[in-house]
Design an enzyme around this catalytic site. Structure first.
Site, mmCIF file in Angstrom:
data_model
loop_
_atom_site.group_PDB
_atom_site.id
_atom_site.type_symbol
_atom_site.label_atom_id
_atom_site.label_comp_id
_atom_site.label_asym_id
_atom_site.label_seq_id
_atom_site.Cartn_x
_atom_site.Cartn_y
_atom_site.Cartn_z
ATOM 1 N N CYS A 93 0.825 -1.216 0.000
ATOM 2 C CA CYS A 93 0.000 0.000 0.000
ATOM 3 C C CYS A 93 0.857 1.263 0.000
ATOM 4 O O CYS A 93 1.681 1.466 0.889
ATOM 5 C CB CYS A 93 -0.927 0.000 1.217
ATOM 6 S SG CYS A 93 -1.935 1.497 1.329
ATOM 7 N N ARG A 139 -0.037 4.758 3.043
ATOM 8 C CA ARG A 139 0.002 4.490 4.474
ATOM 9 C C ARG A 139 0.274 5.686 5.371
ATOM 10 O O ARG A 139 0.266 5.558 6.591
ATOM 11 C CB ARG A 139 1.031 3.384 4.755
ATOM 12 C CG ARG A 139 0.537 2.033 4.335
ATOM 13 C CD ARG A 139 1.602 0.966 4.561
ATOM 14 N NE ARG A 139 2.482 0.794 3.415
ATOM 15 C CZ ARG A 139 3.615 0.117 3.430
ATOM 16 N NH1 ARG A 139 4.032 -0.414 4.578
ATOM 17 N NH2 ARG A 139 4.350 -0.031 2.351
ATOM 18 N N TRP A 141 -9.176 5.931 0.018
ATOM 19 C CA TRP A 141 -9.719 6.571 -1.183
ATOM 20 C C TRP A 141 -8.895 6.103 -2.359
ATOM 21 O O TRP A 141 -7.822 5.503 -2.195
ATOM 22 C CB TRP A 141 -9.709 8.099 -1.062
ATOM 23 C CG TRP A 141 -8.379 8.673 -0.676
ATOM 24 C CD1 TRP A 141 -7.309 8.910 -1.490
ATOM 25 C CD2 TRP A 141 -7.986 9.086 0.639
ATOM 26 N NE1 TRP A 141 -6.268 9.428 -0.766
ATOM 27 C CE2 TRP A 141 -6.659 9.556 0.547
ATOM 28 C CE3 TRP A 141 -8.624 9.106 1.893
ATOM 29 C CZ2 TRP A 141 -5.950 10.033 1.653
ATOM 30 C CZ3 TRP A 141 -7.922 9.578 2.984
ATOM 31 C CH2 TRP A 141 -6.605 10.043 2.864
ATOM 32 N N GLU A 174 -5.427 3.583 -10.292
ATOM 33 C CA GLU A 174 -6.067 2.282 -10.052
ATOM 34 C C GLU A 174 -7.248 2.091 -10.999
ATOM 35 O O GLU A 174 -7.516 0.996 -11.482
ATOM 36 C CB GLU A 174 -6.579 2.179 -8.608
ATOM 37 C CG GLU A 174 -5.492 2.299 -7.562
ATOM 38 C CD GLU A 174 -6.072 2.138 -6.163
ATOM 39 O OE1 GLU A 174 -6.328 3.176 -5.520
ATOM 40 O OE2 GLU A 174 -6.295 0.993 -5.734
HETATM 41 N N1 ARG Z 1 -6.935 -1.407 -6.828
HETATM 42 C C1 ARG Z 1 -8.179 -1.750 -6.244
HETATM 43 C C2 ARG Z 1 -9.326 -1.222 -7.110
HETATM 44 O O1 ARG Z 1 -9.113 -0.633 -8.081
HETATM 45 C C3 ARG Z 1 -8.340 -1.179 -4.856
HETATM 46 C C4 ARG Z 1 -7.224 -1.470 -3.880
HETATM 47 C C5 ARG Z 1 -7.231 -0.540 -2.673
HETATM 48 N N2 ARG Z 1 -7.047 0.817 -3.092
HETATM 49 C C6 ARG Z 1 -7.083 1.896 -2.289
HETATM 50 N N3 ARG Z 1 -6.934 3.059 -2.825
HETATM 51 N N4 ARG Z 1 -7.307 1.782 -0.990
HETATM 52 O O2 ARG Z 1 -10.480 -1.319 -6.831
#
Ligand code: ARG
Length: 408
Positions: free
Chosen positions: A101, A104, A273, A278
């Site tokens: 992560c 953090r 968030w 992602e």
């Molecule tokens: N990568 C994953 C998604 O696209 C989520 C993983 C956790 N991501 C975060 N920003 N807490 O759904």
């Protein structure tokens, strides 16, 4: 028979043939260190409580007294109960130790909801909806974890089969094409077999499958009012909106086991968030996800006749601009990979000043676009499995893909 087992038998006078009528529960006569389902690990418990007291010395119960309590609870029942304070600290440190992560820096602000009392699927569903409400917070996303009952020798903990609380269904057509998220075709088929009436659009939020010790797995819809979504628009390309793309505001992982002080909490959904990449570089882009680069390139009128035009890269950057711009316009918290990378290095410095190492996995920390222009790229990290932590078990992973719940 090894010598340890032999000694255990001699000292407990356990008969060497197995006797199904024996009145003494078998856990009592197991050799020290033997594994029993749902039993707490004493060494880990001790290590955790020492860590808790070292970082928070102002405890109502002194360290040795607390260790004694735990020791006798474990001797008596095979497990022990975390105080609210231990649970909160443990969940926060589990985030701090999550080497994949990048986000953090804010580990201390994690909101921990103690849901250990909930036993029925209905109660659990209510709490999961409340989790999404508190996490979404009208767009000002808050990091939250809800901790449900742990595994104990008496009772198997509840579980949710979904890998996230909010995900879109995927439907394979006869042509082989997929409508929706291809990663969830297997899971979608499974919930349909359990009776889910699938609407069939590219953005259908999957129902939750809640599995408790009391009953067979139950299906629950995620109510519309707890799912905030953001339609994608582009700051310069007005017609980008015509692509009809969107994503949900809260990533809430629901299939990782939280392990604190030798106790397993298999249902402990948590969220932060989003970082834009992602969505804009993985969920909407991976070849085995929505695979949208060709459609976006076409929409933007890019020359796709050769790889050397870098049409993929250009479409990718425009999509990532659209994701960040859309979330900001909608008032939904999101971060970009440059800012998040800097924050991560700040986190490393802060932790090192506290004398702690920050285990990190380079291949997960470096963002999937523009890696080399973020500062996290240009260094190596310590790798370590520090506890408390979150773990992804193979059977949970298989359930999240719609595989057989019993691990076959
Ligand atoms: N990568 C994953 C998604 O696209 C989520 C993983 C956790 N991501 C975060 N920003 N807490 O759904």
């Amino acid at each position: 028979m090894n010598s340890e087992t032999l000694l255990a038998r001699i000292f407990t006078l356990e008969p060497s043939h197995s006797d199904p009528t024996q009145l003494v529960p078998p856990t009592r006569s197991l050799p020290a260190g033997a594994h029993t389902a749902g039993a707490a690990d004493w060494d880990e418990a001790e290590e955790f409580v020492r860590l808790h007291h070292a970082e928070h010395p102002d405890q109502p119960t002194p360290l040795l007294a607390r260790l004694h309590q735990i020791r006798s609870q474990i001797d008596h029942s095979g497990t022990y109960t975390h105080t609210e304070d231990e649970l909160t600290f443990g969940a926060r440190v589990a985030w701090r130790n999550s080497s994949r992560c990048i986000g953090r820096l804010y580990w201390k602000s994690l909101r921990v909801l103690d849901r250990r009392q909930a036993t029925s699927a209905e109660q659990i569903h209510e709490h999961l909806c409340e989790h999404l409400r508190q996490a979404t917070n009208g767009g000002r996303i808050r990091p939250v974890v809800s901790v449900f009952a742990p595994d104990t020798p008496e009772r198997r903990a509840p579980r949710v089969w979904n890998d996230q609380l909010i995900r879109y269904a995927g439907y394979r057509q006869e042509s082989g094409e997929v409508i929706g998220d291809p990663a969830y075709v297997g899971f979608t088929d499974m919930v349909r077999r359990l009776g889910w009436q699938a609407p069939g659009s590219p953005w259908d939020v999957l129902p939750l499958v809640i599995d408790t010790d009391e009953d067979k797995p139950q299906l629950f819809d995620v109510p519309r009012d707890v799912v905030l979504e953001v339609p994608l628009i582009h700051p310069e390309h007005e017609h980008f909106a015509d692509l009809g793309l969107r994503w949900h505001a809260v990533p809430a992982i629901s299939n990782m086991r939280l392990r604190i002080g030798g106790i397993d909490y298999p249902l402990a959904p948590f969220n932060g968030w989003y970082m834009g990449t992602e969505i804009g570089a993985r969920n909407l882009v991976d070849a085995d996800r929505y695979n949208l680069l060709p459609a976006i390139a076409e929409h933007l009128g890019l020359n796709t006749s050769s790889e050397t035009t870098l049409w993929r890269d250009r479409a990718l950057v425009e999509l990532n601009i659209a994701v960040l711009h859309s979330f900001q316009t909608a008032g939904v918290k999101i971060s970009d990979h440059h800012t998040e990378s800097r924050h991560f290095l700040t986190h490393l410095e802060k932790e090192e000043r506290q004398g702690r190492t920050v285990p990190a996995d380079w291949s997960w920390i470096v963002p999937p676009v523009s890696g080399g222009i973020t500062p996290v790229f240009h260094r190596y990290y310590e790798q370590a499995d520090q506890r408390p932590n979150f773990y992804l078990d193979d059977d949970a992973k298989a359930r999240g893909r719609g595989g057989c719940p019993f691990g076959h």
